[in-house]
Design a protein around this motif. Structure first.
Motif, short mmCIF file in Angstrom:
data_model
loop_
_atom_site.label_atom_id
_atom_site.label_comp_id
_atom_site.label_asym_id
_atom_site.label_seq_id
_atom_site.Cartn_x
_atom_site.Cartn_y
_atom_site.Cartn_z
N LEU A 118 -1.32 50.40 29.65
CA LEU A 118 -1.07 49.09 28.76
C LEU A 118 -2.79 48.38 28.95
CD1 LEU A 118 1.72 48.39 31.31
CD2 LEU A 118 1.24 48.77 28.89
N THR A 119 -3.54 49.05 29.98
CA THR A 119 -4.80 48.86 29.45
C THR A 119 -5.97 49.05 28.16
OG1 THR A 119 -5.19 49.04 32.55
CG2 THR A 119 -7.05 48.85 31.16
N HIS A 120 -5.60 50.27 27.96
CA HIS A 120 -5.74 50.63 26.79
C HIS A 120 -5.36 49.95 25.46
CE1 HIS A 120 -7.34 53.65 23.69
NE2 HIS A 120 -5.98 53.08 23.17
N VAL A 121 -3.78 49.02 25.92
CA VAL A 121 -3.62 48.35 24.99
C VAL A 121 -4.10 46.67 24.40
CG1 VAL A 121 -1.39 46.97 24.64
CG2 VAL A 121 -1.33 48.90 24.32
N VAL A 122 -4.64 46.52 25.69
CA VAL A 122 -5.18 45.39 26.08
C VAL A 122 -6.45 45.42 25.12
CG1 VAL A 122 -6.96 43.43 27.29
CG2 VAL A 122 -4.00 44.17 27.58
N GLN A 160 -6.47 46.65 21.48
CA GLN A 160 -5.77 44.31 20.84
C GLN A 160 -7.40 43.41 20.79
OE1 GLN A 160 -3.89 43.37 19.75
NE2 GLN A 160 -3.94 41.77 19.06
N THR A 161 -8.54 43.90 21.70
CA THR A 161 -9.30 43.17 21.96
C THR A 161 -10.82 43.89 20.31
OG1 THR A 161 -9.47 43.14 24.19
CG2 THR A 161 -11.53 42.84 23.00
N SER A 162 -10.40 44.76 20.31
CA SER A 162 -11.10 45.68 19.31
C SER A 162 -10.58 44.92 17.94
CB SER A 162 -11.10 47.45 19.70
OG SER A 162 -11.33 47.77 18.44
N VAL A 163 -9.40 45.20 17.76
CA VAL A 163 -8.47 45.54 16.79
C VAL A 163 -9.14 43.79 16.24
CG1 VAL A 163 -6.27 44.53 15.63
CG2 VAL A 163 -6.91 46.89 17.22
N VAL A 164 -9.12 42.42 17.01
CA VAL A 164 -9.07 40.57 16.94
C VAL A 164 -10.85 41.06 16.77
CG1 VAL A 164 -9.37 38.52 18.32
CG2 VAL A 164 -7.35 40.62 18.26
N THR A 165 -11.30 41.59 17.17
CA THR A 165 -12.80 41.73 17.40
C THR A 165 -13.34 42.21 15.42
OG1 THR A 165 -12.88 41.87 19.01
CG2 THR A 165 -15.22 41.81 17.90
N THR A 166 -11.89 42.98 15.40
CA THR A 166 -13.04 43.67 13.96
C THR A 166 -12.13 42.63 12.40
OG1 THR A 166 -12.48 46.41 14.58
CG2 THR A 166 -12.69 45.78 12.45
N PHE A 178 -8.09 26.57 25.86
CA PHE A 178 -7.76 26.11 24.71
C PHE A 178 -8.22 27.07 23.26
CE2 PHE A 178 -7.23 23.22 20.76
CZ PHE A 178 -5.64 23.06 20.45
N ASP A 179 -9.45 26.31 23.09
CA ASP A 179 -10.60 27.13 22.03
C ASP A 179 -11.14 28.53 22.17
OD1 ASP A 179 -11.28 26.27 24.25
OD2 ASP A 179 -13.56 25.49 22.77
N GLU A 180 -10.89 29.29 23.38
CA GLU A 180 -10.56 30.70 23.06
C GLU A 180 -9.94 31.18 22.35
OE1 GLU A 180 -12.73 32.07 27.88
OE2 GLU A 180 -10.05 31.46 27.50
N SER A 181 -10.34 32.82 22.26
CA SER A 181 -10.11 33.47 21.60
C SER A 181 -9.66 34.58 22.85
CB SER A 181 -11.42 34.41 20.38
OG SER A 181 -11.71 35.51 21.47
N PHE A 182 -8.56 35.42 22.08
CA PHE A 182 -8.15 36.41 23.44
C PHE A 182 -9.65 37.31 23.08
CE2 PHE A 182 -7.32 40.65 23.48
CZ PHE A 182 -6.45 41.51 24.06
N HIS A 183 -10.90 37.53 22.74
CA HIS A 183 -11.53 38.56 22.79
C HIS A 183 -12.22 38.06 24.10
CE1 HIS A 183 -14.72 41.24 22.77
NE2 HIS A 183 -15.98 40.71 22.10
N GLU A 184 -12.79 36.55 23.83
CA GLU A 184 -13.73 35.95 24.40
C GLU A 184 -12.90 35.50 26.33
OE1 GLU A 184 -15.84 32.54 21.30
OE2 GLU A 184 -13.05 32.41 22.65
N ALA A 185 -11.73 35.38 26.39
CA ALA A 185 -10.54 35.30 27.63
C ALA A 185 -10.50 36.24 27.86
CB ALA A 185 -9.07 35.20 26.93
N TRP A 186 -10.77 37.84 27.63
CA TRP A 186 -10.57 39.06 28.16
C TRP A 186 -11.79 39.06 28.63
CZ3 TRP A 186 -7.99 42.73 30.37
CH2 TRP A 186 -8.48 43.64 30.32
N ASP A 187 -13.35 38.36 27.58
CA ASP A 187 -14.49 38.81 28.37
C ASP A 187 -14.48 38.17 29.87
OD1 ASP A 187 -15.48 41.34 26.49
OD2 ASP A 187 -16.57 39.00 25.58
N ARG A 188 -13.98 37.23 29.55
CA ARG A 188 -14.16 36.02 31.26
C ARG A 188 -13.79 35.95 31.47
NH1 ARG A 188 -11.76 30.93 31.92
NH2 ARG A 188 -10.53 30.89 30.42
#
Length: 142
Positions: free
Chosen positions: A94-98, A101-107, A23-33
Motif C-alpha cells: 500500500l505504501t508502494h501504491v501511494v 501514484q505520486t510518481s504517476v501524478v508528477t510524471t 485546498f490548493d495542494e496537489s497530491f504530490h505536495e500533500a504527500w511530501d508535506r
C-alpha cells in the motif's frame, strides 16, 4: 539534557494526526508535506497502517479516487481487510501504491508542463510596416 521537549513531540503528533490536504495542494505536495511531518518527529509512534490511514483520510475525494484506482479497489478497505491485522507486506504494498501514484501524478504534471511550454502562441502577430506604394519609402502613402 533532552533536546526534544515532550511538548514539541505532542505538537508534532497532533499535526500528523490532524493532517489535511490543503485546498490548493496537489497530491504530490500533500504527500511530501506529510512525509516531512513524519520525519520531523521520527519517534511519533504511529504504525505504518495508521500513517497511511491518516494520509488517505486527509486527501480530497479526487485524490482518494486516484489512489483507489491505483490500488485496484478501495484503499482503506484493502488496508483494513485483515481486521486491522495487516501484515507488513500488505502495508509495504500500500505504501508502494501511494509512492507510485505520486510518481504517476508528477510524471503527468511534468509532461503537461513541457507540452505547455513547447506550444507556440496561438497566433503570431506580424508588425505592419507602412510603406509608400509610390516610392517604397518607410512612410504611409496617402
Amino acid at each position: 539534557m533532552n533536546s526534544f521537549p515532550p511538548s514539541r513531540t505532542t505538537n508534532l503528533r497532533n499535526e500528523i494526526s490532524n493532517f489535511q490536504q490543503r485546498f490548493d495542494e496537489s497530491f504530490h505536495e500533500a504527500w511530501d508535506r506529510y512525509k516531512d511531518l513524519l520525519h520531523a518527529c521520527a519517534h511519533h509512534g504511529f504504525t505504518e497502517l495508521h500513517q497511511l490511514d491518516t494520509f488517505y483520510n486527509a486527501l480530497n475525494p479526487a485524490d482518494q479516487d486516484s489512489l483507489n484506482s491505483a490500488a485496484g479497489g478501495n484503499l482503506l478497505e484493502r488496508m483494513k481487510s485483515s481486521d486491522g491485522n495487516s501484515s507488513s507486506s500488505d502495508i509495504a504494498k500500500l505504501t508502494h501504491v501511494v509512492n507510485q501514484q505520486t510518481s504517476v501524478v508528477t510524471t503527468a504534471m511534468t509532461a503537461i508542463l513541457k507540452q505547455f511550454q513547447a506550444t507556440s502562441p496561438l497566433a503570431s502577430v506580424k508588425a505592419v510596416k507602412e510603406i509608400c506604394v509610390t516610392c517604397g519609402g518607410a512612410h504611409p502613402y496617402y
